[in-house]
Design a protein around this motif. Structure first.
Motif, PDB file in Angstrom:
ATOM      1  N   ARG A 198       7.340  45.007  72.716  1.00 27.63           N
ATOM      2  CA  ARG A 198       7.662  43.580  72.640  1.00 27.63           C
ATOM      3  C   ARG A 198       9.180  43.381  72.665  1.00 27.63           C
ATOM      4  N   ASP A 199       9.870  44.169  71.842  1.00 24.82           N
ATOM      5  CA  ASP A 199      11.332  44.053  71.776  1.00 24.82           C
ATOM      6  C   ASP A 199      11.966  44.303  73.135  1.00 24.82           C
ATOM      7  N   ALA A 254      10.651  44.021  76.098  1.00 22.35           N
ATOM      8  CA  ALA A 254      10.317  42.943  77.028  1.00 22.35           C
ATOM      9  C   ALA A 254      11.190  41.714  76.764  1.00 22.35           C
ATOM     10  N   ILE A 255      11.243  41.283  75.506  1.00 21.03           N
ATOM     11  CA  ILE A 255      12.038  40.100  75.148  1.00 21.03           C
ATOM     12  C   ILE A 255      13.514  40.350  75.471  1.00 21.03           C
ATOM     13  N   SER A 256      13.982  41.542  75.116  1.00 23.34           N
ATOM     14  CA  SER A 256      15.390  41.868  75.336  1.00 23.34           C
ATOM     15  C   SER A 256      15.746  41.868  76.824  1.00 23.34           C
ATOM     16  N   LEU A 257      14.776  42.253  77.659  1.00 22.17           N
ATOM     17  CA  LEU A 257      15.041  42.282  79.102  1.00 22.17           C
ATOM     18  C   LEU A 257      14.846  40.916  79.744  1.00 22.17           C
ATOM     19  N   GLY A 258      14.609  39.902  78.942  1.00 25.81           N
ATOM     20  CA  GLY A 258      14.589  38.542  79.469  1.00 25.81           C
ATOM     21  C   GLY A 258      13.216  37.918  79.620  1.00 25.81           C
ATOM     22  N   ALA A 259      12.180  38.580  79.097  1.00 20.29           N
ATOM     23  CA  ALA A 259      10.838  38.012  79.213  1.00 20.29           C
ATOM     24  C   ALA A 259      10.701  36.791  78.309  1.00 20.29           C
ATOM     25  N   SER A 260       9.958  35.803  78.781  1.00 16.89           N
ATOM     26  CA  SER A 260       9.586  34.688  77.920  1.00 16.89           C
ATOM     27  C   SER A 260       8.491  35.193  76.991  1.00 16.89           C
ATOM     28  N   GLN A 313       5.461  35.959  78.993  1.00 18.78           N
ATOM     29  CA  GLN A 313       5.604  37.180  79.792  1.00 18.78           C
ATOM     30  C   GLN A 313       5.512  38.423  78.910  1.00 18.78           C
ATOM     31  N   ALA A 314       6.059  38.331  77.700  1.00 19.85           N
ATOM     32  CA  ALA A 314       6.006  39.477  76.786  1.00 19.85           C
ATOM     33  C   ALA A 314       4.559  39.763  76.388  1.00 19.85           C
ATOM     34  N   THR A 345       2.910  41.512  79.175  1.00 14.23           N
ATOM     35  CA  THR A 345       3.360  42.906  79.232  1.00 14.23           C
ATOM     36  C   THR A 345       2.638  43.769  78.199  1.00 14.23           C
TER      37      THR A 345
END
Ligand SMILES: Nc1ncnc2c1ncn2[C@@H]1O[C@H](COP(=O)(O)OP(=O)(O)O)[C@@H](O)[C@H]1O
Ligand SMILES: [Mg+2]
Lengths: 243, 231
Positions: free
Chosen positions: B131-132, B134-140, B143-144, B147
């Motif tokens: 989760r971290d 994904a969020i850190s790479l710009g996922a909403s 989107q997270a 993923t």
């Protein structure tokens, strides 16, 4: 670029950041050093807008991003973080590196070129179809770096990027970071490796017990530490000189 | 002993010569179980996702109830669905009692809890680091979540397969809602139950061998998806 003003963080019922103020100016490399448990990771996660803060303010490009989900989301899309553990997605290297582009809606044709470019940049050209389970620790960390860099962030946050690697692999990653820094990206890196901070950073913030105990240029912190506490930390913790 | 051996040979003969009754019952069983699993998946995956990704008052209690429903005897589900579908029940107007459609409804109700529970378990198996990242790479947030579901794909596939296995092998709902009507609602489990008591051991054995084989294949598939994508 990014500024923390009196940031407080409470984790597990304990105040682990007690009013931290620091700033990374555009284009500079700021190292956050300090002993294990001093709050480096907590601070970096707050700078990456992953975790909430319990006090103080966070400014990104002058705008307050302490609260407000939309502002935080947009600011987050201009930065990228590499964690201490690479934690790659369980899919191909290509899919890992393209992730940040795909969530931003970049077109497929553009993605292929950018992924190849990022992999070349970290010395992993041709690794597109490999899976994380087949990578060494250093290779995985490089994929994590490629996956962050491919989004062309304005701010790159690195948490102990070389901590779990053998010295030679760590050196290769350090070279890479130094090239990124020279490319003009603002870098904030947490490390307990003082030599690494000395080598890669323009300025250094010393975090101790959740407080900024010292802040200054590399020379100021290492050669003329302002306090006894900082002096003891930077002297005791330096690696012996190599052969 | 001889009788069983001879019966086994006859049973294999029925299978290998593609005896029309055997084939028909097998195909019907598969279709009904596939339909139930497909519908249950569209309920269980979103439900499991909602329960996993959102915190709300009473969440723990709901998960406990779902876990209790795993081991609900199939005849009690059969009874419940019977009451729902019977002429005077709330769904009586659809005329689903003693139809394949009614069996699908019943089997869906039967397997939704376990599939929901296994979906939650699958999602819980994904570390916060995913989760971290994904969020850190710009996922909403959305989107997270997607993923994390993709990361959990093998365990979620296993949940679907296990739901299918339970639907195919249960007998309570099939008997009480389907009624074992020849050429219409007769499936592997109900036919085995009926033909055995009527004395047609060879036919029962043929169906039994098929049922066990399919269960075995499903289990192999469960292991395979977990081995191939999950390690
Ligand atoms: N989620 C958490 N729950 C409880 N304690 C935490 C949590 N996160 C961090 N801490 C505590 O906060 C302190 C600072 O941790 P951290 O930021 O990881 O330090 P560093 O990265 O400098 O080693 C440590 O004492 C750690 O145990
Ligand atoms: Mg740390």
């Amino acid at each position: 670029m990014i500024e923390a003003r009196g940031v407080r963080a409470i984790r597990g019922g304990r105040e682990v950041l007690k009013g931290v103020s620091l700033e990374a100016k555009a284009g500079e490399a700021l190292a956050i050093i300090g002993p294990t448990g001093s709050g480096k990771t907590t601070l970096l996660r707050i700078l990456n807008l992953l975790d909430p803060l319990q006090g103080g303010k966070l400014l990104f490009d002058g705008a307050d991003v302490s609260a407000g989900e939309r502002a935080r989301f947009l600011a987050r899309r201009r930065m990228a973080m590499v964690f201490q553990k690479p934690s790659l997605f369980n899919t191909t290297v290509e899919k890992n590196v393209s992730y940040g582009l795909r969530v931003r809606g970049v077109s497929g044709t553009e993605i292929a070129g950018k992924v190849a470019g990022a992999l070349r940049e970290v010395g992993l050209a041709g690794y597109e179809n490999r899976r994380p389970s087949s990578l060494s620790g250093g290779e995985a960390q490089r994929v994590a770096l490629a996956r962050a860099l491919v989004t062309e962030p304005d701010l790159l946050l690195l948490d102990e990027a070389t901590a779990n690697l053998d010295p030679r692999t760590a050196e290769a990653i350090e070279d890479l970071i130094s090239r990124v820094r020279d490319g003009g990206i603002t870098v904030v890196m947490a490390t307990h490796d003082l030599d690494q901070a000395r080598e890669l950073a323009d300025r250094v913030a010393v975090l101790m017990g959740g407080e900024v105990a010292g802040m200054g240029t590399v020379e100021e912190i290492f050669d003329r530490p302002g306090s006894e506490e900082v002096a003891r930390f930077v002297r005791r913790r330096q690696r012996p000189l190599h052969g | 002993m001889d009788e069983i051996g001879a019966g086994f040979v006859r049973a294999m003969e029925l299978i290998l010569t593609l005896d029309p009754a055997v084939v028909e019952i097998t195909v019907r069983s598969l279709l009904i179980a596939v339909a139930s699993t497909a519908i249950a998946t569209t309920i269980a995956v979103p439900a499991g996702g909602l329960l996993h990704f959102h915190n709300f008052w009473g969440k723990r209690a709901i998960i406990n109830i779902i876990q209790t429903l795993y081991s609900l005897p199939t005849v009690t589900v059969g009874l419940l669905v019977f009451l729902l579908l019977s002429r005077s029940g709330p769904l009586g107007g659809f005329g689903l009692l003693f139809t394949p459609g009614g069996m699908v409804v019943g089997q869906t109700i039967l397997i939704v809890p376990i599939m929901t529970g296994l979906t939650i378990a699958a999602l819980s198996g994904i570390t916060d680091q995913v989760r971290d990242s994904a969020i850190s790479l710009g996922a909403s947030k959305r989107q997270a979540i997607f993923t994390i579901m993709v990361e959990a794909r093998a365990a979620m596939m296993a949940a679907v397969l296990l739901g299918f296995g339970r639907a195919l092998s249960e007998v309570g709902v099939a008997m009480m809602i389907g009624g074992n009507i020849q050429g219409y609602t007769r499936v592997l489990t109900t036919a085995i139950a009926l033909e055995t008591s009527r004395g047609d051991i060879e036919f029962s054995m043929a169906l039994g061998i098929i049922l066990v084989s399919i269960s075995l294949i499903v289990n192999l598939l469960v292991n395979r998806v977990q081995g191939r994508w999950w390690t």
